[in-house]
Design a protein around this motif. Structure first.
Motif, PDB file in Angstrom:
ATOM      1  N   LEU A  88      15.787  -2.259 -13.471  1.00 53.77           N
ATOM      2  CA  LEU A  88      15.585  -3.037 -11.990  1.00 53.77           C
ATOM      3  C   LEU A  88      16.596  -3.443 -11.385  1.00 53.77           C
ATOM      4  O   LEU A  88      16.575  -3.487 -10.254  1.00 53.77           O
ATOM      5  CB  LEU A  88      14.758  -4.359 -12.571  1.00 53.77           C
ATOM      6  CG  LEU A  88      14.396  -5.267 -11.538  1.00 53.77           C
ATOM      7  CD1 LEU A  88      13.003  -4.466 -10.782  1.00 53.77           C
ATOM      8  CD2 LEU A  88      13.677  -6.492 -12.383  1.00 53.77           C
ATOM      9  N   ALA A  89      17.974  -3.802 -12.078  1.00 50.15           N
ATOM     10  CA  ALA A  89      19.078  -3.981 -11.459  1.00 50.15           C
ATOM     11  C   ALA A  89      19.575  -2.689 -10.559  1.00 50.15           C
ATOM     12  O   ALA A  89      19.973  -2.917  -9.273  1.00 50.15           O
ATOM     13  CB  ALA A  89      20.081  -4.605 -12.290  1.00 50.15           C
ATOM     14  N   THR A  90      19.321  -1.802 -11.192  1.00 49.58           N
ATOM     15  CA  THR A  90      19.480  -0.560 -10.425  1.00 49.58           C
ATOM     16  C   THR A  90      18.832  -0.329  -9.244  1.00 49.58           C
ATOM     17  O   THR A  90      19.484   0.147  -8.098  1.00 49.58           O
ATOM     18  CB  THR A  90      19.667   0.698 -11.288  1.00 49.58           C
ATOM     19  OG1 THR A  90      20.423   0.700 -12.566  1.00 49.58           O
ATOM     20  CG2 THR A  90      19.920   2.039 -10.627  1.00 49.58           C
ATOM     21  N   GLY A  91      17.643  -0.443  -9.290  1.00 50.73           N
ATOM     22  CA  GLY A  91      16.778  -0.198  -8.188  1.00 50.73           C
ATOM     23  C   GLY A  91      17.151  -1.424  -7.045  1.00 50.73           C
ATOM     24  O   GLY A  91      17.103  -1.075  -5.682  1.00 50.73           O
ATOM     25  N   GLY A  92      17.311  -2.568  -7.550  1.00 52.24           N
ATOM     26  CA  GLY A  92      17.513  -3.670  -6.598  1.00 52.24           C
ATOM     27  C   GLY A  92      19.120  -3.133  -5.782  1.00 52.24           C
ATOM     28  O   GLY A  92      19.112  -3.490  -4.441  1.00 52.24           O
ATOM     29  N   PHE A  96      19.560  -2.754  -1.884  1.00 47.47           N
ATOM     30  CA  PHE A  96      20.496  -3.246  -0.999  1.00 47.47           C
ATOM     31  C   PHE A  96      21.561  -2.261  -0.262  1.00 47.47           C
ATOM     32  O   PHE A  96      22.080  -2.712   0.859  1.00 47.47           O
ATOM     33  CB  PHE A  96      21.201  -4.416  -1.796  1.00 47.47           C
ATOM     34  CG  PHE A  96      20.624  -5.610  -1.876  1.00 47.47           C
ATOM     35  CD1 PHE A  96      20.445  -6.337  -0.759  1.00 47.47           C
ATOM     36  CD2 PHE A  96      20.304  -6.136  -3.177  1.00 47.47           C
ATOM     37  CE1 PHE A  96      19.674  -7.959  -1.317  1.00 47.47           C
ATOM     38  CE2 PHE A  96      19.475  -7.171  -3.462  1.00 47.47           C
ATOM     39  CZ  PHE A  96      19.231  -8.060  -2.160  1.00 47.47           C
ATOM     40  N   LEU A  97      21.717  -1.356  -0.884  1.00 45.52           N
ATOM     41  CA  LEU A  97      22.426  -0.230  -0.313  1.00 45.52           C
ATOM     42  C   LEU A  97      21.824   0.381   0.986  1.00 45.52           C
ATOM     43  O   LEU A  97      22.125   0.795   2.018  1.00 45.52           O
ATOM     44  CB  LEU A  97      22.808   1.033  -1.385  1.00 45.52           C
ATOM     45  CG  LEU A  97      23.992   0.649  -2.309  1.00 45.52           C
ATOM     46  CD1 LEU A  97      23.997   1.721  -3.316  1.00 45.52           C
ATOM     47  CD2 LEU A  97      25.191   0.388  -1.451  1.00 45.52           C
ATOM     48  N   GLY A  98      20.168   0.368   0.708  1.00 44.20           N
ATOM     49  CA  GLY A  98      19.295   0.910   1.561  1.00 44.20           C
ATOM     50  C   GLY A  98      19.612  -0.081   3.083  1.00 44.20           C
ATOM     51  O   GLY A  98      19.371   0.477   4.083  1.00 44.20           O
ATOM     52  N   ILE A  99      19.577  -1.321   2.802  1.00 44.75           N
ATOM     53  CA  ILE A  99      19.828  -2.252   4.068  1.00 44.75           C
ATOM     54  C   ILE A  99      21.289  -1.867   4.698  1.00 44.75           C
ATOM     55  O   ILE A  99      21.295  -1.977   5.746  1.00 44.75           O
ATOM     56  CB  ILE A  99      19.712  -3.804   3.405  1.00 44.75           C
ATOM     57  CG1 ILE A  99      18.318  -3.930   3.087  1.00 44.75           C
ATOM     58  CG2 ILE A  99      20.052  -4.677   4.668  1.00 44.75           C
ATOM     59  CD1 ILE A  99      18.113  -5.294   2.278  1.00 44.75           C
ATOM     60  N   ALA A 109      14.531   3.677  -3.885  1.00 43.00           N
ATOM     61  CA  ALA A 109      14.755   2.592  -4.746  1.00 43.00           C
ATOM     62  C   ALA A 109      13.548   1.915  -5.163  1.00 43.00           C
ATOM     63  O   ALA A 109      13.171   1.301  -6.215  1.00 43.00           O
ATOM     64  CB  ALA A 109      15.290   1.510  -3.638  1.00 43.00           C
ATOM     65  N   ALA A 110      12.379   1.979  -4.359  1.00 48.34           N
ATOM     66  CA  ALA A 110      11.093   1.597  -4.291  1.00 48.34           C
ATOM     67  C   ALA A 110      10.551   2.026  -5.828  1.00 48.34           C
ATOM     68  O   ALA A 110       9.887   1.152  -6.616  1.00 48.34           O
ATOM     69  CB  ALA A 110      10.179   1.789  -3.206  1.00 48.34           C
ATOM     70  N   PRO A 111      10.387   3.483  -5.895  1.00 45.19           N
ATOM     71  CA  PRO A 111       9.957   3.788  -7.126  1.00 45.19           C
ATOM     72  C   PRO A 111      10.725   3.398  -8.429  1.00 45.19           C
ATOM     73  O   PRO A 111      10.046   3.039  -9.532  1.00 45.19           O
ATOM     74  CB  PRO A 111      10.013   5.527  -7.267  1.00 45.19           C
ATOM     75  CG  PRO A 111      10.070   5.832  -5.828  1.00 45.19           C
ATOM     76  CD  PRO A 111      10.657   4.555  -4.922  1.00 45.19           C
TER      77      PRO A 111
END
Length: 132
Positions: A88-92, A96-99, A109-111
């Motif tokens: 979950l931290a990796t996805g988060g 944030f990198l996407g932002i 990130a979403a999947p």
């Protein structure tokens, strides 16, 4: 839980008074918003604890005649190991990198976030650690 609920509700009252004084005195919007958000969060936690205390049995901390040893024993089940928070931290972090770099990274990130949440919720419903 009644004690903790009252503590958070009193904390919310204090933060609200501080937020009003800070807002009127400084006129600075960012700090004022942060204090009002802290008030709202304390109020939510206090309400949740107070609401839950009505449905749960009284703990030793809620009785005036209780001894320290009255609260000894098993409190509940806590997961001894889990890889889902790391996922979950990796996805988060990807989100944030996407932002920062581009919204297209959210497609990756979403999947990861959805699989991590699903895995965390249903962690003990399957496999060798099945509890329910």
């Amino acid at each position: 839980m009644k004690v903790q609920g009252k503590m958070f509700l009193w904390l919310a009252v204090f933060i609200l008074a501080s937020a009003i004084v800070y807002c009127l005195w400084s006129g600075e919007p960012a700090g004022s918003v942060a204090l009002f958000m802290a008030f709202a969060l304390s109020l939510m936690i206090g309400f949740y604890l107070s609401f839950t205390a009505r449905r749960a049995d009284n703990g030793a901390q809620d009785r005036a005649d209780a001894d320290v040893a009255d609260d000894a024993g098993e409190i509940g089940f806590f997961s001894p190991h889990s890889w889902q928070p790391l996922m979950l931290a990796t996805g988060g972090a990807l989100a944030f990198l996407g932002i920062i770099f581009g919204w297209w990274i959210m497609y990756f990130a979403a999947p990861v976030i959805m699989v991590a949440i699903f895995g965390w919720v249903f962690e003990y419903y399957r496999g060798s650690d099945q509890r329910y």
